[in-house]
Design an enzyme around this catalytic site. Sequence first.
Site, short mmCIF file in Angstrom:
data_model
loop_
_atom_site.label_atom_id
_atom_site.label_comp_id
_atom_site.label_asym_id
_atom_site.label_seq_id
_atom_site.Cartn_x
_atom_site.Cartn_y
_atom_site.Cartn_z
N GLU A 1 0.92 -1.31 -0.09
CA GLU A 1 0.10 -0.10 0.15
C GLU A 1 0.88 0.96 0.13
O GLU A 1 1.90 1.31 0.85
CB GLU A 1 -0.94 0.09 1.26
CG GLU A 1 -1.51 -1.36 1.62
CD GLU A 1 -2.23 -1.64 2.91
OE1 GLU A 1 -1.31 -0.97 3.99
OE2 GLU A 1 -3.08 -2.00 3.21
N TYR B 1 3.39 6.72 13.52
CA TYR B 1 2.37 6.49 12.36
C TYR B 1 1.23 7.34 12.37
O TYR B 1 0.90 7.95 11.12
CB TYR B 1 1.93 4.92 12.30
CG TYR B 1 2.52 4.06 11.74
CD1 TYR B 1 3.72 3.64 11.76
CD2 TYR B 1 1.86 3.49 10.46
CE1 TYR B 1 4.36 2.62 10.97
CE2 TYR B 1 2.53 2.67 9.50
CZ TYR B 1 3.66 2.30 9.88
OH TYR B 1 4.40 1.52 8.76
#
Length: 591
Positions: A82, A201
């Site tokens: 991804e 993240y």
Amino acid sequence: MYYSSGNYEAFAHPRKPEGVDEKSAYIVGSGLAALSAACFLVRDGQMKGEHIHILEKEPIPGGACDGYKYENVGYVMRGGREMDNHFECMWDLFRSIPSIETEGVSVLDEYYWLNKADPNYSLCRATVNRGKDAHTDGKFSISDKGAMEIMKLFFTPNEELQDKRITDVFDEEVLDSNFWLYWRTMFAFENWHSALEMKLYIQRFIHHIGGLPDFKALRFTRYNQYESMILPMVKYLEGYGVQFHYGVKVVNVAFDCTPQKKQATRIDILRDGKEDAITLTENDLVFITNGGCVENSTIGSQNEPAAFNTQIKAGGGWDMWRKIAAQDPSFGHPDKFCHNPEQSNWMSATVTTLDQRIVPYIKNICKRDPFSGKVVTGGIVSVKDSSWLLSWTINRQPQFRDQPKDQLVVWVYGLFSDKPGDFVKKPMRDCTGKEICMEWLYHIGVPEDEIEDMAENSANTVPCMMPFITAFFMPRAYGDRPDVVPEGAVNFAFLGQFAETKRDTIFTTEYSIRTGMEAVYTLLNIDRGVPEVWGSVYDLRDLLNATVQLRDGKKLTDMELGFKERLALKEVLKKIQGTDIEKLLKEYHVI
Ligand SMILES: Cc1cc2nc3c(=O)[nH]c(=O)nc-3n(C[C@H](O)[C@H](O)[C@H](O)COP(=O)(O)OP(=O)(O)OC[C@H]3O[C@@H](n4cnc5c(N)ncnc54)[C@H](O)[C@@H]3O)c2cc1C
């Protein structure tokens, strides 16, 4: 090396660094990080290709970025990547790498056109009860308390998150939400992983929060990443005369370290089982991919499980790093990452459909024609009630350039390889390809009496066990990973997922490529900025948008607040009345 942003530096070509014609490079590994380092050496460092040596223990390049058809076994992709439009170093590089599909076009243009014409989004993010839509319906379903836990983590200084686990910062308010289902299945986080990495993240991808539930944030390559990324890079490098040496295991790199200066002096190698060494001068630059997320990965077959082999051996990424780390405290602590494969493993499996029997069950879930050549599932479909926590995805078909037109290649993965399955009552790690396929067929709604026959005759499935796949997510502290170029290093750098660079997040293609770029720019003193990590975390618009999206569009003014907080909010709203701040908050639906 310095960071820059904007297009002034992006479009400029650096001058040839002084003395580069006298320099050589030895690059350990041929994964994305290593290949990128080689590309930046030739493109920006203008080093002669024949001075660059890539030392790879495997017979082919690419490392973690794989995608092959194994003779008598079948198609295998250990993973599917991804990717993001803000992989700044990656796109800086791929604009210069010619596509191998279309003449005169770069890999970036190929990717850009493809994802413009056929944008990715999912029509069913999760299922439950054997193939029924779990109706997560784009919602994070997180409580105000859960949202506050995420917010708190967002603002916690990194120093306070050293060696902390996710369960130290989140409780069931987050862990039982759709947010966590999306997050852990998309990024492969486990509850016991690093809270620090979780924070990095959230900050790194804050601009994508709204695109997480249906994956409209994501972009994919045309084929698997070995064919769409690795092969073009290898061709580019071969065109410059870069020397590839396969089947060469680097056992150790020896260093001469003093408080003022650190120099790599020798590379110890094993070639065809024979020991050899490469002596290094200060003009020989060494780039080391230390550790490795696919070290010890094994494949099984339709009728054999993939072995769970955790033994660390000489000539592999972990043992090499241990030997290197023993020579200087700044070279990191590999055992923080590789000490517990029970907490760092998961498994994937590549299913190839052989006839049309499974196809209707797939269509029923993804709501698209999987043979259209366009987006199919649009990212993973997670099986909410699977004991293995299965997710599966079908990217644009064919995924392999030589794949027959009437076959589909499906990627399946499970986060818990030690838990018995729901239909196949065995742990995933003990299952053959056929058994893993049976468990998947069960969860996509194939009638029980047809499951075994279909798994046997209508599909070929190859399991893959990766004992260290999330080793980089293990709780860690500063200093556990060596800096890309440690203080005082004159001729060496660390690359890849276990080298430390600021702000970026591991388990991404970008991280590996960034370390390659930073390493080359530092050691050759290249006079052009390395693109900084995308700055969305400093962009008020992204922060406001994420805050509202995370709460499924609910305004700040709808939040359950205590009496005191409500009063304070009222005061603030009064103060900003008629200002640009009020306008901005309204524009982003915060108030
Ligand atoms: C299953 C899976 C899913 C992924 N999903 C995504 C995703 O969705 N999005 C995303 O952006 N990224 C994803 N990634 C991550 C991305 O693919 C990797 O981070 C990247 O490819 C790693 O590249 P690397 O060069 O840093 O390391 P590696 O690819 O691990 O390369 C290291 C190389 O060094 C070689 N080597 C190691 N030790 C030695 C030695 N002693 N001697 C000689 N050679 C040695 C190895 O054989 C290997 O070729 C995924 C990876 C996997 C495996």
